[in-house]
Design a protein around this motif. Sequence first.
Motif, PDB file in Angstrom:
ATOM      1  N   MET A  48       6.574   0.382   0.462  1.00 28.01           N
ATOM      2  CA  MET A  48       5.599  -0.058   1.451  1.00 28.01           C
ATOM      3  C   MET A  48       4.180   0.266   1.002  1.00 28.01           C
ATOM      4  O   MET A  48       3.956   1.214   0.246  1.00 28.01           O
ATOM      5  N   ALA A  49       3.244  -0.539   1.471  1.00 22.63           N
ATOM      6  CA  ALA A  49       1.828  -0.210   1.338  1.00 22.63           C
ATOM      7  C   ALA A  49       1.430   0.670   2.518  1.00 22.63           C
ATOM      8  O   ALA A  49       1.931   0.501   3.624  1.00 22.63           O
ATOM      9  N   LEU A  50       0.542   1.620   2.282  1.00 23.64           N
ATOM     10  CA  LEU A  50       0.087   2.481   3.368  1.00 23.64           C
ATOM     11  C   LEU A  50      -0.882   1.751   4.288  1.00 23.64           C
ATOM     12  O   LEU A  50      -0.921   2.006   5.485  1.00 23.64           O
ATOM     13  N   ASP A  51      -1.652   0.841   3.722  1.00 26.50           N
ATOM     14  CA  ASP A  51      -2.552   0.009   4.520  1.00 26.50           C
ATOM     15  C   ASP A  51      -2.617  -1.380   3.881  1.00 26.50           C
ATOM     16  O   ASP A  51      -3.422  -1.621   2.976  1.00 26.50           O
ATOM     17  N   PRO A  52      -1.748  -2.299   4.322  1.00 23.14           N
ATOM     18  CA  PRO A  52      -1.694  -3.620   3.685  1.00 23.14           C
ATOM     19  C   PRO A  52      -2.982  -4.418   3.799  1.00 23.14           C
ATOM     20  O   PRO A  52      -3.195  -5.347   3.021  1.00 23.14           O
ATOM     21  N   SER A  53      -3.854  -4.065   4.735  1.00 22.28           N
ATOM     22  CA  SER A  53      -5.123  -4.788   4.819  1.00 22.28           C
ATOM     23  C   SER A  53      -5.971  -4.569   3.571  1.00 22.28           C
ATOM     24  O   SER A  53      -6.798  -5.419   3.215  1.00 22.28           O
ATOM     25  N   ILE A 265       1.286   4.523  10.448  1.00 22.82           N
ATOM     26  CA  ILE A 265       1.967   4.754   9.173  1.00 22.82           C
ATOM     27  C   ILE A 265       1.539   6.089   8.578  1.00 22.82           C
ATOM     28  O   ILE A 265       2.367   6.901   8.146  1.00 22.82           O
ATOM     29  N   ALA A 266       0.234   6.330   8.554  1.00 22.97           N
ATOM     30  CA  ALA A 266      -0.278   7.572   7.961  1.00 22.97           C
ATOM     31  C   ALA A 266       0.228   8.798   8.721  1.00 22.97           C
ATOM     32  O   ALA A 266       0.648   9.801   8.110  1.00 22.97           O
TER      33      ALA A 266
END
Length: 374
Positions: A48-53, A265-266
């Motif tokens: 997963m990306a931690l912040d896909p934005s 997520i964080a």
Amino acid sequence: MSTAPETATHFRPVPVGLLRGRRPAVPGPAVPAGTGVEVRHPTRLNAMALDPSKIVGTAAADDGEPRGSGHPAGELFVVCDLFRTARVEIVPGSDEVTTTGHCSRPVLARHAASVMRELLGITDGLLVHTEGVDLPPHVGLGSSSATMASVAVAINELYGRPVEARRLIRFLVDNHGEEIDGRSDSLMPVQCIGGSAAAGLIPGSVQVVAGNAVPLLSAGLPADYRIVLAMPADPTEWDAQQSLQEEARHFDDFLRTGRRHAPDIAYRLIHQAWPALLEGEVREFGKLVFDYRFRMGSIKNCSFSHPRLLEFADAIEPAFTNGAADVLGLSSVGPLFFAVTRTEQKVTELFRDAGLRTFAARPWSEGYSVVKSW
């Protein structure tokens, strides 16, 4: 209002061998420790990306240097024992970078060797060979960046490891690119977060790379876990330019997912998943990955990678919900799925019943290794 056209404009082909981004300070020119080396480099599964934005945002230019490929999205990934081998030899009397006739991904191998040569301040002729798992590119295994990382670490080894691991990771991220069909002189500077390079340069079978390719957390999985990988029998075959064009159509979805879910997520990663993982409890880590992929819209956002991706996801979701797998996710944008499990056969059968092709791997914690040197 759609942001995809603006955010995609900086993805333009760059010449093979063009050094981009920040350059780590290296005393030079470097001196070889031998005449050749062979290394093997593991594969990362991008859970997963931690912040896909932040996958969408424009990579920052560095001090007037050509723009690098690094994007500050952060990444949580699993490392497995699917290895890519790189062999590099110094060619006496030559000042060119060449690849063997049976080199896998020769354009990427030549690019990695060329930028490393410039970084180290050397003009030695180099003969490069790479080989790896017989799977097509753009399925989610990070084979492009692993190819370049394997060549880079081999050259770094050959010249006495003058570039420290964390600086080499950032250098590889900035200089990442992928092939464009029919062109051997240029690459597409696709977004890069840093997991493939960190998989070889930082020990640990589960890792977190924070924004700007900073290795942040590293842990191991219990020894009795196995990894089952699964992919459609008919993956879409396209080059980096085509796949990036399709991904750009979903940039607005990546932005929305990141802006909505990145704080949660964080928090869950730092306060729940990682503490549990350090105690040998894998399921909490798995819950975060599962929710991100199956509940926060990630798989839908990545559905461009295969026309049946959502159908496959629905079919294999019970692997996690029924407890057969403690981690179930998509790697990168897919279409490759993976499961971390103590019940390998059960998960394999479920994947195959869904119509997916499966293969097995083990978690890997030891980074890259030198096979031989001379």
